[in-house]
Design a protein around this motif. Structure first.
Motif, PDB file in Angstrom:
ATOM      1  N   ALA A 258     102.726  70.100  38.371  1.00  0.00           N
ATOM      2  CA  ALA A 258     102.596  68.770  39.143  1.00  0.00           C
ATOM      3  C   ALA A 258     103.919  68.494  39.707  1.00  0.00           C
ATOM      4  CB  ALA A 258     102.211  67.845  38.018  1.00  0.00           C
ATOM      5  N   ALA A 259     104.922  69.080  39.685  1.00  0.00           N
ATOM      6  CA  ALA A 259     105.982  68.481  40.175  1.00  0.00           C
ATOM      7  C   ALA A 259     106.074  69.185  41.873  1.00  0.00           C
ATOM      8  CB  ALA A 259     107.283  68.992  39.556  1.00  0.00           C
ATOM      9  N   ARG A 260     106.824  68.573  42.506  1.00  0.00           N
ATOM     10  CA  ARG A 260     107.201  68.992  43.980  1.00  0.00           C
ATOM     11  C   ARG A 260     108.183  70.288  43.765  1.00  0.00           C
ATOM     12  NH1 ARG A 260     109.613  64.106  47.539  1.00  0.00           N
ATOM     13  NH2 ARG A 260     109.778  66.012  48.906  1.00  0.00           N
ATOM     14  N   PRO A 261     107.698  71.142  44.763  1.00  0.00           N
ATOM     15  CA  PRO A 261     108.698  72.316  44.699  1.00  0.00           C
ATOM     16  C   PRO A 261     110.166  72.051  44.841  1.00  0.00           C
ATOM     17  CG  PRO A 261     106.663  72.893  45.896  1.00  0.00           C
ATOM     18  CD  PRO A 261     106.864  71.222  45.571  1.00  0.00           C
ATOM     19  N   ALA A 262     111.094  72.810  44.341  1.00  0.00           N
ATOM     20  CA  ALA A 262     112.496  72.639  44.615  1.00  0.00           C
ATOM     21  C   ALA A 262     112.909  73.044  45.956  1.00  0.00           C
ATOM     22  CB  ALA A 262     113.457  73.439  43.612  1.00  0.00           C
ATOM     23  N   SER A 263     113.887  72.534  46.423  1.00  0.00           N
ATOM     24  CA  SER A 263     114.341  72.571  47.901  1.00  0.00           C
ATOM     25  C   SER A 263     114.833  74.306  47.988  1.00  0.00           C
ATOM     26  CB  SER A 263     115.624  71.813  48.392  1.00  0.00           C
ATOM     27  OG  SER A 263     115.114  70.479  48.358  1.00  0.00           O
ATOM     28  N   PRO A 264     114.358  75.008  48.711  1.00  0.00           N
ATOM     29  CA  PRO A 264     114.797  76.199  48.845  1.00  0.00           C
ATOM     30  C   PRO A 264     116.052  76.546  48.893  1.00  0.00           C
ATOM     31  CG  PRO A 264     112.709  75.920  50.053  1.00  0.00           C
ATOM     32  CD  PRO A 264     113.350  74.587  49.828  1.00  0.00           C
ATOM     33  N   ASP A 265     117.022  75.692  49.726  1.00  0.00           N
ATOM     34  CA  ASP A 265     118.236  75.984  50.019  1.00  0.00           C
ATOM     35  C   ASP A 265     119.292  75.497  48.912  1.00  0.00           C
ATOM     36  OD1 ASP A 265     117.585  73.105  50.064  1.00  0.00           O
ATOM     37  OD2 ASP A 265     118.972  72.598  51.634  1.00  0.00           O
ATOM     38  N   VAL A 266     118.849  74.826  48.070  1.00  0.00           N
ATOM     39  CA  VAL A 266     119.556  74.423  46.831  1.00  0.00           C
ATOM     40  C   VAL A 266     119.033  75.312  45.916  1.00  0.00           C
ATOM     41  CG1 VAL A 266     119.727  72.735  44.964  1.00  0.00           C
ATOM     42  CG2 VAL A 266     119.147  71.647  47.149  1.00  0.00           C
TER      43      VAL A 266
END
Length: 301
Positions: free
Chosen positions: A170-178
Protein backbone atom coordinates in the motif's frame (compact mmCIF):
# COMPACT_ATOMS: atom_id res chain seq x y z
CA UNK A 1 5.05 -17.24 0.98
CA UNK A 2 7.58 -19.91 1.94
CA UNK A 3 8.50 -19.87 5.62
CA UNK A 4 12.25 -19.82 6.36
CA UNK A 5 13.54 -22.10 9.11
CA UNK A 6 13.93 -20.34 12.50
CA UNK A 7 17.16 -20.39 14.51
CA UNK A 8 16.93 -20.99 18.26
CA UNK A 9 19.55 -19.84 20.78
CA UNK A 10 19.39 -20.52 24.53
CA UNK A 11 21.46 -19.45 27.53
CA UNK A 12 21.29 -20.34 31.21
CA UNK A 13 23.86 -19.40 33.85
CA UNK A 14 24.26 -17.52 37.13
CA UNK A 15 23.38 -14.25 35.34
CA UNK A 16 19.99 -15.53 34.16
CA UNK A 17 18.40 -17.30 31.22
CA UNK A 18 17.15 -16.27 27.82
CA UNK A 19 15.92 -17.81 24.61
CA UNK A 20 15.80 -16.19 21.19
CA UNK A 21 14.07 -17.50 18.09
CA UNK A 22 15.19 -15.68 14.95
CA UNK A 23 13.90 -16.01 11.41
CA UNK A 24 14.36 -14.28 8.09
CA UNK A 25 11.36 -12.43 6.71
CA UNK A 26 9.43 -13.89 3.79
CA UNK A 27 11.31 -13.55 0.46
CA UNK A 28 9.04 -10.74 -0.74
CA UNK A 29 10.05 -8.64 2.25
CA UNK A 30 13.78 -9.15 2.44
CA UNK A 31 14.70 -6.03 0.52
CA UNK A 32 13.34 -4.01 3.44
CA UNK A 33 12.89 -6.36 6.41
CA UNK A 34 16.18 -7.74 7.73
CA UNK A 35 14.75 -10.30 10.13
CA UNK A 36 12.63 -11.15 13.15
CA UNK A 37 13.73 -12.23 16.61
CA UNK A 38 11.37 -13.50 19.30
CA UNK A 39 12.78 -13.44 22.82
CA UNK A 40 12.03 -14.36 26.41
CA UNK A 41 14.37 -13.82 29.34
CA UNK A 42 14.85 -13.50 33.07
CA UNK A 43 18.08 -11.90 34.28
CA UNK A 44 19.52 -11.66 37.78
CA UNK A 45 23.12 -10.59 37.11
CA UNK A 46 22.12 -7.45 35.20
CA UNK A 47 19.01 -5.60 34.06
CA UNK A 48 20.47 -2.95 31.75
CA UNK A 49 21.91 -3.22 28.23
CA UNK A 50 23.83 -0.81 26.02
CA UNK A 51 22.19 -0.37 22.59
CA UNK A 52 24.46 0.89 19.82
CA UNK A 53 23.80 2.91 16.67
CA UNK A 54 23.40 0.86 13.52
CA UNK A 55 22.22 1.32 9.97
CA UNK A 56 18.88 -0.29 10.84
CA UNK A 57 15.58 0.80 12.35
CA UNK A 58 14.39 -1.40 15.22
CA UNK A 59 10.73 -2.15 15.94
CA UNK A 60 9.96 -3.82 19.27
CA UNK A 61 6.64 -5.49 20.07
CA UNK A 62 6.65 -6.14 23.79
CA UNK A 63 4.66 -8.76 25.66
CA UNK A 64 6.01 -7.97 29.13
CA UNK A 65 6.67 -4.95 31.35
CA UNK A 66 7.69 -1.60 29.89
CA UNK A 67 11.36 -0.95 29.20
CA UNK A 68 13.21 2.12 30.47
CA UNK A 69 15.36 4.08 28.01
CA UNK A 70 17.96 6.74 28.84
CA UNK A 71 20.46 8.66 26.69
CA UNK A 72 23.57 9.37 28.81
CA UNK A 73 25.19 11.68 26.23
CA UNK A 74 22.08 13.66 25.29
CA UNK A 75 19.60 13.81 28.16
CA UNK A 76 20.88 11.77 31.11
CA UNK A 77 18.04 12.88 33.38
CA UNK A 78 15.27 12.06 30.92
CA UNK A 79 13.77 8.59 31.26
CA UNK A 80 11.26 7.14 28.78
CA UNK A 81 9.11 4.04 29.33
CA UNK A 82 7.85 2.00 26.36
CA UNK A 83 6.52 -1.48 25.66
CA UNK A 84 5.96 -1.58 21.88
CA UNK A 85 7.95 1.05 20.00
CA UNK A 86 10.10 2.06 17.05
CA UNK A 87 13.69 3.27 17.47
CA UNK A 88 14.90 5.37 14.55
CA UNK A 89 18.49 5.77 13.45
CA UNK A 90 20.82 7.02 16.18
CA UNK A 91 24.24 8.65 16.29
CA UNK A 92 24.78 7.83 19.97
CA UNK A 93 24.15 4.90 22.28
CA UNK A 94 21.39 4.50 24.83
CA UNK A 95 20.75 2.30 27.86
CA UNK A 96 17.68 0.06 27.95
CA UNK A 97 16.67 -1.38 31.31
CA UNK A 98 14.12 -4.07 32.09
CA UNK A 99 12.75 -5.13 35.48
CA UNK A 100 14.55 -8.46 35.03
CA UNK A 101 11.98 -10.24 32.88
CA UNK A 102 10.87 -9.43 29.36
CA UNK A 103 9.42 -11.01 26.23
CA UNK A 104 8.54 -9.83 22.77
CA UNK A 105 9.59 -9.64 19.14
CA UNK A 106 12.24 -7.47 17.50
CA UNK A 107 12.03 -6.51 13.82
CA UNK A 108 15.04 -5.05 12.07
CA UNK A 109 14.15 -2.86 9.09
CA UNK A 110 16.16 -0.89 6.59
CA UNK A 111 15.52 2.85 6.99
CA UNK A 112 13.72 2.86 3.62
CA UNK A 113 11.66 -0.15 4.73
CA UNK A 114 10.67 1.65 7.92
CA UNK A 115 9.77 4.74 5.90
CA UNK A 116 7.46 2.66 3.70
CA UNK A 117 5.92 0.62 6.54
CA UNK A 118 5.38 3.54 8.91
CA UNK A 119 4.61 6.27 6.39
CA UNK A 120 6.40 9.05 8.29
CA UNK A 121 9.45 11.25 7.55
CA UNK A 122 12.32 9.34 9.11
CA UNK A 123 13.97 12.41 10.64
CA UNK A 124 11.01 12.51 13.05
CA UNK A 125 12.30 9.24 14.56
CA UNK A 126 16.03 10.06 14.60
CA UNK A 127 17.70 9.67 18.00
CA UNK A 128 14.39 8.76 19.57
CA UNK A 129 11.91 6.08 20.51
CA UNK A 130 8.22 6.39 19.55
CA UNK A 131 5.32 4.24 20.71
CA UNK A 132 4.07 1.94 17.96
CA UNK A 133 0.43 2.93 18.36
CA UNK A 134 1.40 6.59 17.87
CA UNK A 135 2.66 5.63 14.42
CA UNK A 136 0.19 2.93 13.35
CA UNK A 137 -2.86 3.80 15.46
CA UNK A 138 -5.52 1.10 15.81
CA UNK A 139 -3.69 -1.12 13.30
CA UNK A 140 -0.68 -1.18 15.59
CA UNK A 141 -2.75 -2.01 18.66
CA UNK A 142 -4.49 -4.85 16.82
CA UNK A 143 -1.20 -6.28 15.56
CA UNK A 144 0.31 -6.30 19.05
CA UNK A 145 -2.80 -8.04 20.42
CA UNK A 146 -2.77 -10.67 17.65
CA UNK A 147 0.92 -11.39 18.11
CA UNK A 148 0.54 -11.71 21.87
CA UNK A 149 -2.36 -14.15 21.52
CA UNK A 150 -0.77 -16.29 18.77
CA UNK A 151 0.04 -19.85 19.91
CA UNK A 152 3.74 -19.78 19.00
CA UNK A 153 6.64 -18.10 17.24
CA UNK A 154 5.85 -19.71 13.88
CA UNK A 155 2.38 -18.18 13.87
CA UNK A 156 3.71 -14.84 15.07
CA UNK A 157 6.28 -14.63 12.30
CA UNK A 158 3.62 -15.52 9.73
CA UNK A 159 1.37 -12.77 11.08
CA UNK A 160 4.24 -10.31 10.71
CA UNK A 161 4.93 -11.42 7.15
CA UNK A 162 1.30 -10.82 6.19
CA UNK A 163 0.99 -7.47 7.97
CA UNK A 164 4.23 -6.11 6.46
CA UNK A 165 3.41 -7.27 2.94
CA UNK A 166 0.09 -5.44 3.13
CA UNK A 167 1.69 -2.22 4.35
CA UNK A 168 4.48 -2.33 1.77
CA UNK A 169 2.03 -3.05 -1.04
CA UNK A 170 0.00 0.00 0.00
CA UNK A 171 3.02 2.33 0.33
CA UNK A 172 4.42 4.70 -2.25
CA UNK A 173 7.66 3.34 -3.74
CA UNK A 174 10.91 4.63 -2.30
CA UNK A 175 12.81 7.24 -4.29
CA UNK A 176 15.16 5.39 -6.67
CA UNK A 177 17.99 7.85 -6.01
CA UNK A 178 17.86 7.31 -2.23
CA UNK A 179 17.59 3.54 -2.64
CA UNK A 180 20.62 3.53 -4.97
CA UNK A 181 22.71 5.78 -2.71
CA UNK A 182 21.88 3.79 0.41
CA UNK A 183 22.69 0.51 -1.33
CA UNK A 184 26.08 1.85 -2.47
CA UNK A 185 26.91 3.03 1.05
CA UNK A 186 25.95 -0.33 2.56
CA UNK A 187 27.97 -2.23 -0.05
CA UNK A 188 31.02 -0.08 0.66
CA UNK A 189 30.69 -0.42 4.44
CA UNK A 190 30.36 3.36 4.72
CA UNK A 191 33.57 4.08 2.82
CA UNK A 192 32.10 5.73 -0.27
CA UNK A 193 32.49 9.55 -0.29
CA UNK A 194 29.26 11.52 -0.46
CA UNK A 195 30.62 13.48 -3.41
CA UNK A 196 30.92 10.26 -5.39
CA UNK A 197 27.26 9.46 -4.64
CA UNK A 198 26.21 12.89 -5.88
CA UNK A 199 28.29 12.51 -9.03
CA UNK A 200 26.71 9.11 -9.70
CA UNK A 201 23.22 10.55 -9.28
CA UNK A 202 23.93 13.86 -11.00
CA UNK A 203 22.49 15.78 -8.03
CA UNK A 204 23.66 18.32 -5.49
CA UNK A 205 24.67 17.53 -1.91
CA UNK A 206 21.72 19.64 -0.75
CA UNK A 207 19.28 17.51 -2.76
CA UNK A 208 20.71 14.24 -1.42
CA UNK A 209 20.73 15.58 2.15
CA UNK A 210 17.05 16.55 1.89
CA UNK A 211 16.07 13.13 0.50
CA UNK A 212 18.13 11.27 3.12
CA UNK A 213 16.64 13.25 6.00
CA UNK A 214 13.15 12.36 4.77
CA UNK A 215 13.62 8.69 3.86
CA UNK A 216 16.65 7.58 5.91
CA UNK A 217 16.61 9.93 8.89
CA UNK A 218 20.20 11.23 8.93
CA UNK A 219 22.61 12.91 6.53
CA UNK A 220 24.49 10.68 4.07
CA UNK A 221 27.80 11.38 5.80
CA UNK A 222 26.38 10.44 9.21
CA UNK A 223 24.85 7.28 7.78
CA UNK A 224 28.22 6.34 6.27
CA UNK A 225 29.95 6.85 9.65
CA UNK A 226 27.37 4.69 11.41
CA UNK A 227 27.81 1.92 8.82
CA UNK A 228 31.59 2.05 9.27
CA UNK A 229 31.19 1.86 13.05
CA UNK A 230 28.71 -0.99 12.70
CA UNK A 231 31.21 -3.00 10.67
CA UNK A 232 33.92 -2.41 13.29
CA UNK A 233 31.55 -3.61 16.02
CA UNK A 234 30.82 -6.73 13.96
CA UNK A 235 34.53 -7.47 13.87
CA UNK A 236 34.84 -7.08 17.65
CA UNK A 237 31.81 -9.21 18.42
CA UNK A 238 29.91 -10.22 15.33
CA UNK A 239 26.17 -9.80 15.38
CA UNK A 240 24.40 -12.45 13.33
CA UNK A 241 20.72 -11.48 13.16
CA UNK A 242 19.97 -10.93 16.85
CA UNK A 243 22.86 -13.10 18.13
CA UNK A 244 26.24 -11.85 19.31
CA UNK A 245 29.14 -14.20 18.69
CA UNK A 246 32.25 -14.00 20.84
CA UNK A 247 34.89 -11.66 19.42
CA UNK A 248 37.41 -14.51 19.41
CA UNK A 249 35.48 -15.99 16.46
CA UNK A 250 35.83 -12.84 14.36
CA UNK A 251 38.30 -10.00 13.73
CA UNK A 252 40.36 -10.13 16.91
CA UNK A 253 40.31 -13.94 16.71
CA UNK A 254 42.07 -13.83 13.34
CA UNK A 255 45.05 -12.23 15.05
CA UNK A 256 44.17 -8.71 13.91
CA UNK A 257 45.24 -5.80 16.09
CA UNK A 258 42.90 -2.90 16.86
CA UNK A 259 44.83 -0.82 14.32
CA UNK A 260 44.39 -3.47 11.62
CA UNK A 261 40.67 -3.69 12.34
CA UNK A 262 40.48 0.12 12.06
CA UNK A 263 42.13 0.10 8.63
CA UNK A 264 39.99 -2.84 7.48
CA UNK A 265 36.86 -0.82 8.32
CA UNK A 266 37.99 2.34 6.53
CA UNK A 267 39.34 4.42 9.42
CA UNK A 268 42.55 6.42 9.05
CA UNK A 269 44.04 4.75 12.12
CA UNK A 270 43.14 3.31 15.52
CA UNK A 271 42.77 6.76 17.09
CA UNK A 272 40.19 7.65 14.44
CA UNK A 273 38.22 4.47 15.22
CA UNK A 274 38.47 5.11 18.96
CA UNK A 275 36.94 8.59 18.52
CA UNK A 276 33.93 7.12 16.72
CA UNK A 277 33.54 4.43 19.37
CA UNK A 278 33.54 7.03 22.15
CA UNK A 279 30.90 9.08 20.31
CA UNK A 280 28.69 6.22 19.18
CA UNK A 281 29.20 3.71 22.01
CA UNK A 282 30.48 5.75 24.95
CA UNK A 283 33.38 3.29 25.29
CA UNK A 284 36.62 2.21 23.63
CA UNK A 285 36.61 -0.97 21.50
CA UNK A 286 38.26 -2.99 24.27
CA UNK A 287 35.86 -1.66 26.91
CA UNK A 288 32.91 -2.52 24.69
CA UNK A 289 34.17 -6.03 23.91
CA UNK A 290 34.45 -6.69 27.65
CA UNK A 291 30.68 -6.17 28.08
CA UNK A 292 29.68 -8.77 25.48
CA UNK A 293 27.12 -11.21 26.89
CA UNK A 294 27.05 -14.86 25.80
CA UNK A 295 24.58 -16.64 23.52
CA UNK A 296 22.88 -13.66 21.91
CA UNK A 297 22.59 -11.63 25.12
CA UNK A 298 23.80 -8.33 23.67
CA UNK A 299 25.93 -5.84 25.61
CA UNK A 300 25.64 -5.35 29.36
CA UNK A 301 25.70 -1.76 30.61
Amino acid sequence: MSAPRPKVSRHESEIGWWETVSRAAAPRLRQHVLGYCGYEEETVGFTRRRELPSGEVVLIIGFGPKLETTYPHRAPDRVAHHRSFVAGLHDTHCFVESPGTQAGIQLNLTPLGAHLVLGVPMHELTNGVVELDHLLGADGELLVEQLHDAPGWKERFELLDGALVRRLDAARPASPDVAWARRRLVQSGGRLPVGELCDGLGCSRKHLLRRFNEQIGVAPKTYARVLRFQRAVHMLGHRDGASWIDARERGAGRGMSWGEIALECGYFDQAHMNRDFRQFAGATPSELAATLLPDGGGLAA
